[in-house]
Write a protein that holds these residues in place. Structure first.
Motif, PDB file in Angstrom:
ATOM      1  N   ALA A  33       3.228   2.391  -8.748  1.00 39.27           N
ATOM      2  CA  ALA A  33       4.418   2.929  -7.785  1.00 39.27           C
ATOM      3  C   ALA A  33       4.307   1.982  -6.342  1.00 39.27           C
ATOM      4  CB  ALA A  33       4.414   4.194  -7.486  1.00 39.27           C
ATOM      5  N   ALA A  34       3.123   1.831  -6.255  1.00 40.79           N
ATOM      6  CA  ALA A  34       3.141   1.098  -4.882  1.00 40.79           C
ATOM      7  C   ALA A  34       3.270  -0.539  -5.076  1.00 40.79           C
ATOM      8  CB  ALA A  34       1.814   1.066  -4.244  1.00 40.79           C
ATOM      9  N   GLY A  35       3.534  -0.853  -6.311  1.00 41.15           N
ATOM     10  CA  GLY A  35       3.820  -2.215  -6.762  1.00 41.15           C
ATOM     11  C   GLY A  35       2.765  -3.137  -6.381  1.00 41.15           C
ATOM     12  N   GLY A  36       1.419  -2.636  -6.390  1.00 35.86           N
ATOM     13  CA  GLY A  36       0.258  -3.425  -6.048  1.00 35.86           C
ATOM     14  C   GLY A  36       0.143  -3.964  -4.693  1.00 35.86           C
ATOM     15  N   LEU A  79      -1.281  -0.716   1.088  1.00 36.33           N
ATOM     16  CA  LEU A  79      -0.770   0.284   1.832  1.00 36.33           C
ATOM     17  C   LEU A  79      -1.590   0.933   3.096  1.00 36.33           C
ATOM     18  CD1 LEU A  79       0.198   2.396  -1.553  1.00 36.33           C
ATOM     19  CD2 LEU A  79       1.550   1.118  -0.065  1.00 36.33           C
ATOM     20  N   GLU A  80      -1.047   1.857   3.971  1.00 37.06           N
ATOM     21  CA  GLU A  80      -1.707   2.204   5.057  1.00 37.06           C
ATOM     22  C   GLU A  80      -1.218   3.579   5.088  1.00 37.06           C
ATOM     23  OE1 GLU A  80      -0.835  -0.577   8.127  1.00 37.06           O
ATOM     24  OE2 GLU A  80       1.088   0.209   8.322  1.00 37.06           O
ATOM     25  N   VAL A  81      -2.025   4.408   5.771  1.00 37.46           N
ATOM     26  CA  VAL A  81      -1.953   5.601   5.987  1.00 37.46           C
ATOM     27  C   VAL A  81      -2.191   6.227   7.575  1.00 37.46           C
ATOM     28  CG1 VAL A  81      -4.280   6.438   5.358  1.00 37.46           C
ATOM     29  CG2 VAL A  81      -2.558   7.981   5.277  1.00 37.46           C
ATOM     30  N   TRP A  82      -1.161   7.121   7.926  1.00 34.43           N
ATOM     31  CA  TRP A  82      -1.306   7.809   9.137  1.00 34.43           C
ATOM     32  C   TRP A  82      -1.036   9.098   9.160  1.00 34.43           C
ATOM     33  CZ3 TRP A  82       2.735   9.466  12.178  1.00 34.43           C
ATOM     34  CH2 TRP A  82       4.041   9.194  11.673  1.00 34.43           C
ATOM     35  N   ILE A  83      -1.423   9.944  10.406  1.00 38.22           N
ATOM     36  CA  ILE A  83      -1.380  11.263  10.285  1.00 38.22           C
ATOM     37  C   ILE A  83      -0.580  11.718  11.672  1.00 38.22           C
ATOM     38  CG2 ILE A  83      -2.209  13.254  10.807  1.00 38.22           C
ATOM     39  CD1 ILE A  83      -4.782  12.430   8.904  1.00 38.22           C
ATOM     40  N   VAL A  88       7.656   0.471   5.067  1.00 32.06           N
ATOM     41  CA  VAL A  88       8.400   1.710   4.257  1.00 32.06           C
ATOM     42  C   VAL A  88       7.599   2.754   3.668  1.00 32.06           C
ATOM     43  CG1 VAL A  88       9.828   2.242   2.163  1.00 32.06           C
ATOM     44  CG2 VAL A  88      10.298   0.148   3.735  1.00 32.06           C
ATOM     45  N   GLU A  89       7.794   4.091   3.935  1.00 30.85           N
ATOM     46  CA  GLU A  89       6.807   4.936   3.555  1.00 30.85           C
ATOM     47  C   GLU A  89       7.123   5.311   1.946  1.00 30.85           C
ATOM     48  OE1 GLU A  89       6.211   8.166   6.088  1.00 30.85           O
ATOM     49  OE2 GLU A  89       6.452   9.494   4.461  1.00 30.85           O
ATOM     50  N   VAL A  90       5.877   5.206   1.356  1.00 33.42           N
ATOM     51  CA  VAL A  90       5.977   5.379  -0.078  1.00 33.42           C
ATOM     52  C   VAL A  90       5.547   6.622  -0.472  1.00 33.42           C
ATOM     53  CG1 VAL A  90       6.177   2.855  -0.800  1.00 33.42           C
ATOM     54  CG2 VAL A  90       3.816   4.038  -0.618  1.00 33.42           C
ATOM     55  N   PRO A 149       6.265  12.702   3.738  1.00 32.01           N
ATOM     56  CA  PRO A 149       7.733  13.441   4.093  1.00 32.01           C
ATOM     57  C   PRO A 149       8.925  12.627   4.021  1.00 32.01           C
ATOM     58  CG  PRO A 149       6.206  13.486   5.861  1.00 32.01           C
ATOM     59  CD  PRO A 149       5.309  12.922   4.849  1.00 32.01           C
ATOM     60  N   ASP A 150       8.535  11.362   4.537  1.00 29.26           N
ATOM     61  CA  ASP A 150       9.792  10.582   4.750  1.00 29.26           C
ATOM     62  C   ASP A 150       9.960   9.646   3.662  1.00 29.26           C
ATOM     63  OD1 ASP A 150       9.987  11.473   7.419  1.00 29.26           O
ATOM     64  OD2 ASP A 150       8.598  10.197   8.002  1.00 29.26           O
ATOM     65  N   ALA A 151       9.159   9.738   2.372  1.00 29.00           N
ATOM     66  CA  ALA A 151       9.573   8.671   1.222  1.00 29.00           C
ATOM     67  C   ALA A 151      10.627   8.897   0.392  1.00 29.00           C
ATOM     68  CB  ALA A 151       8.330   8.910   0.390  1.00 29.00           C
ATOM     69  N   GLU A 152      11.195   8.100  -0.078  1.00 28.04           N
ATOM     70  CA  GLU A 152      12.561   8.435  -0.670  1.00 28.04           C
ATOM     71  C   GLU A 152      12.294   9.115  -2.175  1.00 28.04           C
ATOM     72  OE1 GLU A 152      15.233   4.969  -1.019  1.00 28.04           O
ATOM     73  OE2 GLU A 152      15.285   5.161   1.153  1.00 28.04           O
TER      74      GLU A 152
END
Ligand code: SF4
Length: 100
Positions: free
Chosen positions: A7-10, A13-17, A92-94, A97-100
């Protein structure tokens, strides 16, 4: 490749809170303790490479591929809906809450 990796297309990715919404229940720290930790203020933060908790609002860390499933599960289960996983390339959020 896992479903999450596909899904991430390889892509990296990064993550934040968003600590403003964090309930402090600690689910994320249970799922992915290498990435998330509760600080003494009772809120969850992402961890830098040196295990330092990043306190700056919106601070992000790379998601290690082997931990992607755990990080995605954390975002899905997060009661505060405040874990955001996005592509590094275009922010772009994958997952979250803001992912499509
Ligand atoms: S799962 Fe979400 S609400 Fe719970 S501690 Fe982690 S970031 Fe905070």
């Amino acid at each position: 490749m896992t479903v999450q990796q596909e899904a991430a297309g390889g892509e990296a990715l990064e993550v934040w809170i968003d600590q403003d919404l964090c309930t402090g229940d600690g689910i994320c720290a249970q799922y992915a303790p290498e990435v998330f930790e509760l600080d003494i203020d009772g809120l969850a933060y992402v961890k830098g490479a040196d295990e330092e908790l990043l306190q700056a609002p919106g601070a992000s860390v790379p998601v290690p591929l082997p931990l992607l499933a755990d990080v995605v599960d954390s975002a899905r289960e997060c009661p505060g809906e405040c874990i955001h996983v996005r592509r590094v390339s275009d922010r772009v959020e994958v997952y979250g809450p803001d992912a499509e």
